[in-house]
Design a protein around this motif. Structure first.
Motif, mmCIF file in Angstrom:
data_model
loop_
_atom_site.group_PDB
_atom_site.id
_atom_site.type_symbol
_atom_site.label_atom_id
_atom_site.label_comp_id
_atom_site.label_asym_id
_atom_site.label_seq_id
_atom_site.Cartn_x
_atom_site.Cartn_y
_atom_site.Cartn_z
ATOM 1 N N UNK A 280 26.660 2.299 -23.524
ATOM 2 C CA UNK A 280 27.393 2.069 -24.771
ATOM 3 C C UNK A 280 26.447 1.676 -25.899
ATOM 4 N N UNK A 281 25.391 0.932 -25.553
ATOM 5 C CA UNK A 281 24.405 0.498 -26.543
ATOM 6 C C UNK A 281 23.614 1.691 -27.074
ATOM 7 N N UNK A 282 23.161 2.565 -26.151
ATOM 8 C CA UNK A 282 22.369 3.742 -26.527
ATOM 9 C C UNK A 282 23.188 4.718 -27.364
ATOM 10 N N UNK A 283 24.454 4.897 -26.992
ATOM 11 C CA UNK A 283 25.328 5.829 -27.729
ATOM 12 C C UNK A 283 25.960 5.176 -28.964
ATOM 13 N N UNK A 284 25.596 3.915 -29.223
ATOM 14 C CA UNK A 284 26.049 3.170 -30.409
ATOM 15 C C UNK A 284 27.570 3.054 -30.492
#
Length: 334
Positions: free
Chosen positions: A62-66
Motif C-alpha cells: 500500500x505504501x509503494x502504490x501510494x
C-alpha cells in the motif's frame, strides 16, 4: 481481461503455496539439534509470525502504490474485520485437533469438501444466490477431488491414523463451518465496503496476529517462552520461519486479489484443486501410473473447471459486447 486475471491469480497462488508447503514441511520436520526430538513444534507462534509478516507485506504494498490504509475504513468495517480475524484464528485449532480423532479417508473428504460449507454459509449469512451451473461445478470438483485422493495408495503411517470418533467428526465439521463463515464474511465486506484486497490483508492479519499474541500471553500457556528459547538455542530455525512467513505473505497477496475480484467460492475452488494438480505434476514428472478410476476422477474435476471457465468467458464476452453496443448507440445519438 478477466481471463488474464484468472491466470494471474491461479498461477500466483499455486507458485507461492507449493513453495510454502515445502517450507512448512522443512520447519515442522527438520531436527535442528542432534536429537530427532529437537524439532520446532510451536505452531501458534509460527502462525502469529506469519500473520504479522503478511500484515507488513500488505502495508509495504500500500505504501509503494501510494494508497492509504485508512481509505473507506470506518468503525463498522473494523468490527467486521475483527469478526473475520476471530473466526480465521479459531478455525485452525479445530482442524488440527480433529486429525487426532479421525481416519485418513475422513480427513481427505473433509479437505476436499470445503466448497460445500462456503456455498452453504454464503446462502445462510449473505442470502447469496448461485446460478444452477455453479452447483454442478461444486458437485463435480468435490466428488472428483475426493475420489482421486481416496484412490491414492495409502502409506502404512496413514493406515495407522486414528479411527473415526463422534468427537473427531464434530471437530472437523466445526472447522469446515468456521471456514465457510470466514469466507462468506470476507465476501460480505467486499460487497458492503469499498476496500482493496491489500487493505483487508493488512487489517485481518494484524488482528489475527494480535489475537494469537494475546492467547500466547496467557499464564497457562508456555508456548511463547518455549518458542523463543528454541529459536535462541537453534538460530537456523529463524531463517526457515522467515522464509516460510514471507512465502505465505506473498501467497496471501494473490489470495486477497482473487477474493476481491472473484469471490470466496472461486478462491476455495483454486485451493481445493491445488492438491490434485500437485499430485498430477508429481505423477507426470516421476512417471507414476494412475488407475482408470483416478483418471475418471481427474475428468470430473476438469469438467467442473471447464464448465466454470466457459461460464466466466461467456459473462465476460457478454459484458464486452454490451459495452461495444453502448458505444455504437452513443455514437449514433451524437
Amino acid at each position: 481481461m478477466t481471463v488474464v486475471k484468472v491466470i494471474f491469480s491461479v498461477t500466483g497462488i499455486y507458485a507461492c503455496f507449493l513453495t510454502w508447503g515445502v517450507l512448512q514441511e522443512r520447519v515442522s520436520t527438520t531436527s535442528y539439534g542432534e536429537s530427532r526430538s529437537d524439532r520446532f513444534k510451536y505452531f501458534v507462534f509460527l502462525n502469529m509470525i506469519q500473520s504479522f509478516m503478511a500484515s507488513i507485506v500488505a502495508f509495504l504494498y500500500l505504501l509503494i502504490t501510494r494508497k492509504s490504509i485508512l481509505d473507506n475504513v470506518n468503525s463498522k468495517l473494523f468490527i467486521k474485520l475483527i469478526q473475520v480475524a476471530f473466526f480465521g484464528t479459531i478455525g485452525s485449532p479445530f482442524g488440527y485437533e480433529s486429525l487426532k480423532h479421525i481416519d485418513y479417508p475422513t480427513m481427505i473428504l473433509g479437505k476436499s469438501c470445503k466448497l460445500v460449507p462456503v456455498m452453504l454459509m454464503s446462502k445462510i449469512l449473505n442470502r447469496k444466490t448461485f446460478p444452477p451451473h455453479q452447483y454442478v461445478v461444486v458437485f463435480l470438483i468435490t466428488v472428483g477431488v475426493s475420489s482421486f485422493m481416496l484412490l491414492q495408495p495409502i502409506s502404512e503411517k496413514k493406515k495407522t491414523m486414528s479411527s473415526n470418533s463422534f468427537y473427531g467428526i464434530l471437530l472437523l465439521t466445526t472447522n469446515l463451518l468456521i471456514d465457510g463463515i470466514t469466507n462468506s464474511k470476507q465476501d460480505q465486506i467486499f460487497e458492503k465496503f469499498k476496500i482493496t484486497g491489500q487493505q483487508m490483508m493488512f487489517f485481518m492479519n494484524l488482528f489475527c496476529g494480535l489475537l494469537m499474541f494475546i492467547y500466547l500471553l496467557s499464564p497457562i500457556n508456555h508456548e511463547l517462552n518455549n518458542a523463543i528459547e528454541f529459536c535462541m538455542k537453534y538460530p537456523k530455525v529463524l531463517e526457515d520461519i522467515l522464509f516460510f512467513s514471507l512465502c505465505g505473505a506473498l501467497g496471501q497477496c494473490f489470495i486477497f486479489f482473487t477474493l476481491m475480484n472473484f469471490g470466496s467460492l472461486f478462491l476455495v475452488t483454486v485451493n481445493v484443486t491445488r492438491k490434485l494438480f500437485t499430485i498430477l505434476l508429481s505423477i507426470f514428472w516421476f512417471e507414476h501410473q494412475l488407475n482408470v478410476e483416478q483418471w475418471f476422477a481427474v475428468l470430473l474435476v476438469f469438467s467442473g473447471i471447464g464448465l466454470e471457465a466457459y461460464n466466466k468467458l461467456s459473462v465476460s464476452s457478454k459484458k464486452q459486447l454490451d459495452e461495444i453496443n453502448k458505444k455504437k448507440l452513443a455514437g449514433k445519438t451524437l
